[in-house]
Design an enzyme around this catalytic site. Structure first.
Site, PDB file in Angstrom:
ATOM      1  N   HIS A 192       0.919  -1.251  -0.020  1.00 54.49           N
ATOM      2  CA  HIS A 192      -0.024  -0.074   0.038  1.00 54.49           C
ATOM      3  C   HIS A 192       0.770   1.307  -0.185  1.00 54.49           C
ATOM      4  CE1 HIS A 192      -0.330  -0.655   4.653  1.00 54.49           C
ATOM      5  NE2 HIS A 192       0.867  -0.319   4.434  1.00 54.49           N
ATOM      6  N   ASN A 193       0.338   2.336  -0.883  1.00 54.54           N
ATOM      7  CA  ASN A 193       1.005   3.540  -0.962  1.00 54.54           C
ATOM      8  C   ASN A 193       2.427   3.639  -1.673  1.00 54.54           C
ATOM      9  OD1 ASN A 193      -1.040   4.034   1.864  1.00 54.54           O
ATOM     10  ND2 ASN A 193      -0.807   5.953   0.333  1.00 54.54           N
TER      11      ASN A 193
END
Length: 218
Positions: A192-193
């Site tokens: 994530h990210n």
């Protein structure tokens, strides 16, 4: 070269002696020329047929008037999905609510694209890949792991290719972002990210940790 069983070889003009049993074709770029031969005489995949298979479940089949769309057997396309022209969604795929997929993109069989993710034009996603599963986020509270809600999306820009069995997690907030022209191999994990720049190459098996960044052509 003397041990080859080929009858014709592609060579450049500065090639040395060619054995007498071979016919040499002089070309500027042998790999590029051979690719043309393969395209003409090699294996040709069966082209997708535009239309929605009778077993597919499609909530809103109009897609804003886009044309040339092909949706395969037992695929599921939820409400709010926006598809560009000539998108191909293979058999058994799942496309979640409010996903956007750009013109000329292909999802091979059994690809999953979760809610609200954005996929650009001419993207290729191979089988068993998951786009937009929850990021791996927890906090240790009162002696146990508490899940942290992942509220972001995955954005995949134009001309990206993603190999089979790869997973790209949705962001905790904002977006997990794959830049234009990037090529990702099979069985790669993107957390994530993570932000991957333009025209990167990521080779399997590998993983990118949360919030990391990859520069162009890494």
């Amino acid at each position: 070269m003397s041990s080859t069983q080929a009858s014709v070889v592609l060579v450049t003009a500065d090639c040395g002696q060619v054995p007498d049993h071979l016919t040499a074709l002089v070309v500027p770029n042998p790999p590029a020329a051979f690719e043309k031969v393969v395209q003409k005489y090699g294996f040709q995949p069966t082209p997708a047929v535009p239309g929605i298979h009778p077993t597919a479940v499609v909530a809103e089949p109009d897609f804003g008037g886009s044309t040339g769309i092909s949706i395969g057997a037992h695929a599921v396309v939820e409400a709010g999905v926006r598809l560009g022209n000539n998108v191909i969604i293979g058999a058994g795929c799942y496309v979640g609510h409010n996903v956007e997929i750009g013109e000329g993109t292909r999802l091979y069989p059994n690809v999953t694209v979760q809610e609200a993710c954005q996929i650009g034009r001419r993207v290729t996603i191979h089988s068993n890949t998951v786009i937009g599963a929850d990021g791996f986020g927890y906090e240790f509270v009162n002696g146990e792991h508490r899940k942290v809600r992942q509220t972001g999306i995955v954005q995949i820009d134009d001309d990206v290719e993603i190999g089979a069995g790869t997973t790209i997690d949705r962001a905790r907030f904002g977006r997990t972002w794959i830049g234009q022209g990037t090529k990702i191999d099979n069985q790669v994990q993107v957390a994530h990210n993570v932000v991957v720049g333009k025209h990167c190459v990521i080779v399997a098996p590998s993983a990118s940790a949360a919030a990391s960044r990859s520069a162009t052509t890494s």
